[in-house]
Write a protein that holds these residues in place. Structure first.
Motif, PDB file in Angstrom:
ATOM      1  N   HIS A   1       0.562  -1.014  -0.468  1.00 43.75           N
ATOM      2  CA  HIS A   1       0.049   0.327  -0.325  1.00 43.75           C
ATOM      3  C   HIS A   1       1.014   1.106   0.168  1.00 43.75           C
ATOM      4  O   HIS A   1       1.914   1.321   0.670  1.00 43.75           O
ATOM      5  N   ASP A   2       0.358   2.153  -1.735  1.00 45.00           N
ATOM      6  CA  ASP A   2       1.783   3.185  -0.992  1.00 45.00           C
ATOM      7  C   ASP A   2       0.842   4.909  -1.429  1.00 45.00           C
ATOM      8  O   ASP A   2      -0.479   4.421  -1.674  1.00 45.00           O
ATOM      9  N   ARG A   3       0.978   5.920  -0.561  1.00 46.58           N
ATOM     10  CA  ARG A   3       0.944   7.093  -1.180  1.00 46.58           C
ATOM     11  C   ARG A   3       1.406   7.346  -2.434  1.00 46.58           C
ATOM     12  O   ARG A   3       2.842   7.490  -1.906  1.00 46.58           O
ATOM     13  N   HIS A   4       1.317   7.915  -3.445  1.00 49.09           N
ATOM     14  CA  HIS A   4       1.968   7.704  -4.855  1.00 49.09           C
ATOM     15  C   HIS A   4       2.271   8.934  -4.999  1.00 49.09           C
ATOM     16  O   HIS A   4       1.351  10.011  -4.657  1.00 49.09           O
ATOM     17  N   GLU A   5       3.436   8.881  -5.115  1.00 50.52           N
ATOM     18  CA  GLU A   5       4.246  10.860  -5.236  1.00 50.52           C
ATOM     19  C   GLU A   5       4.021  11.822  -6.930  1.00 50.52           C
ATOM     20  O   GLU A   5       3.873  12.044  -7.078  1.00 50.52           O
ATOM     21  N   PHE A   6       3.718  10.426  -7.539  1.00 54.44           N
ATOM     22  CA  PHE A   6       3.044  11.388  -8.795  1.00 54.44           C
ATOM     23  C   PHE A   6       2.180  12.586  -8.996  1.00 54.44           C
ATOM     24  O   PHE A   6       2.783  13.890  -9.607  1.00 54.44           O
TER      25      PHE A   6
END
Length: 251
Positions: free
Chosen positions: A122-127
């Motif tokens: 699970h992540d918070r995408h940085e784009f």
């Protein structure tokens, strides 16, 4: 409330949640070693808060249905999270975040035991902050916060053994829309899905409920509020873009 007091209160909230979580996990024998939770120290200086948790092992027992059937299932969590402090003009407190979930169990085969693994991340995408991956991600649905099957542990398995997946393959998709996670929310996500008894024990604890409620209020309330605004009659372009960043399929 003064800005410094607000920061202090927020750090105190994180520390209290981590200590409470540590106490409860050990009390219900869901985790044998929670020293990494009690040892987290958040610096008092700066405009951001952050912490990491590595190798938090959650014991899940044998009441989960798996194929093949495994015994002694457990999950190892690796978490990194960084964010800003609460203020009136900040909805999303998390600015960098990722959780690796590695599930491990033993399959009995002709009197012997074989280790089986199952991984998600699970992540918070940085784009969406303009930092990375923008051109790659825009062609397919890529929620700001998402859950995906696989992760670095799965890639490592394949690197070590090209036959590790058998007849299966692992893809970047689906990136499933999933709300933000800190360590409390990540633990609850695992236990609520894999351990009936463990989750019932946790929810019976007022100490656990307090920690879970604090995390939901800090990280989930603004997330779901941002999505809900999409259907408001007075929703402006900026609010619409925020909502679509969380759920790209919104039209």
């Amino acid at each position: 409330m003064a800005k410094s007091e607000s920061k202090a209160d927020f750090r105190a909230g994180i520390r209290s949640s981590l200590i409470n979580l540590s106490t409860i996990l050990e009390r219900f024998k869901l985790c044998k070693d929670t020293s990494m939770l009690r040892g987290i120290n958040i610096p008092e200086s700066g405009e951001r808060w952050a912490y990491e948790v590595n190798n938090l092992k959650i014991e899940l027992g044998d009441d989960s249905r798996t194929s093949p059937e495994v015994e002694g299932l457990y999950c190892v969590l690796d978490i990194v999270i960084e964010g800003v402090y609460p203020s009136e003009d900040v909805a999303d407190l998390i600015k960098r975040g990722g959780v690796q979930f590695r599930f491990v169990g033993l399959e009995e085969r002709e009197g012997d035991y074989v280790s089986r693994q199952h991984c998600w991340h699970h992540d918070r995408h940085e784009f969406l902050d303009g930092n990375s991956g923008e051109e790659d991600a825009l062609s397919c649905a890529h929620p700001l916060y998402h859950l995906t099957y696989g992760g670095k542990h799965m890639k490592a398995l394949y690197k070590d053994d090209r036959n590790a997946f058998g007849s299966l393959f692992v893809a970047d998709a689906f990136r499933v829309t999933q709300p933000p996670m800190d360590v409390v929310l990540a633990v609850d996500f695992v236990v609520s899905n894999f351990s009936k008894k463990g989750w019932a024990d946790l929810l019976d604890s007022t100490l656990y409920q307090k920690s879970l409620s604090w995390s939901q209020k800090q990280f989930w309330k603004p997330y779901y509020s941002s999505i809900g605004k999409f259907w408001d009659e007075d929703c402006d372009k900026s609010a619409s873009e925020v909502a679509r960043g969380l759920v790209p399929q919104l039209v």
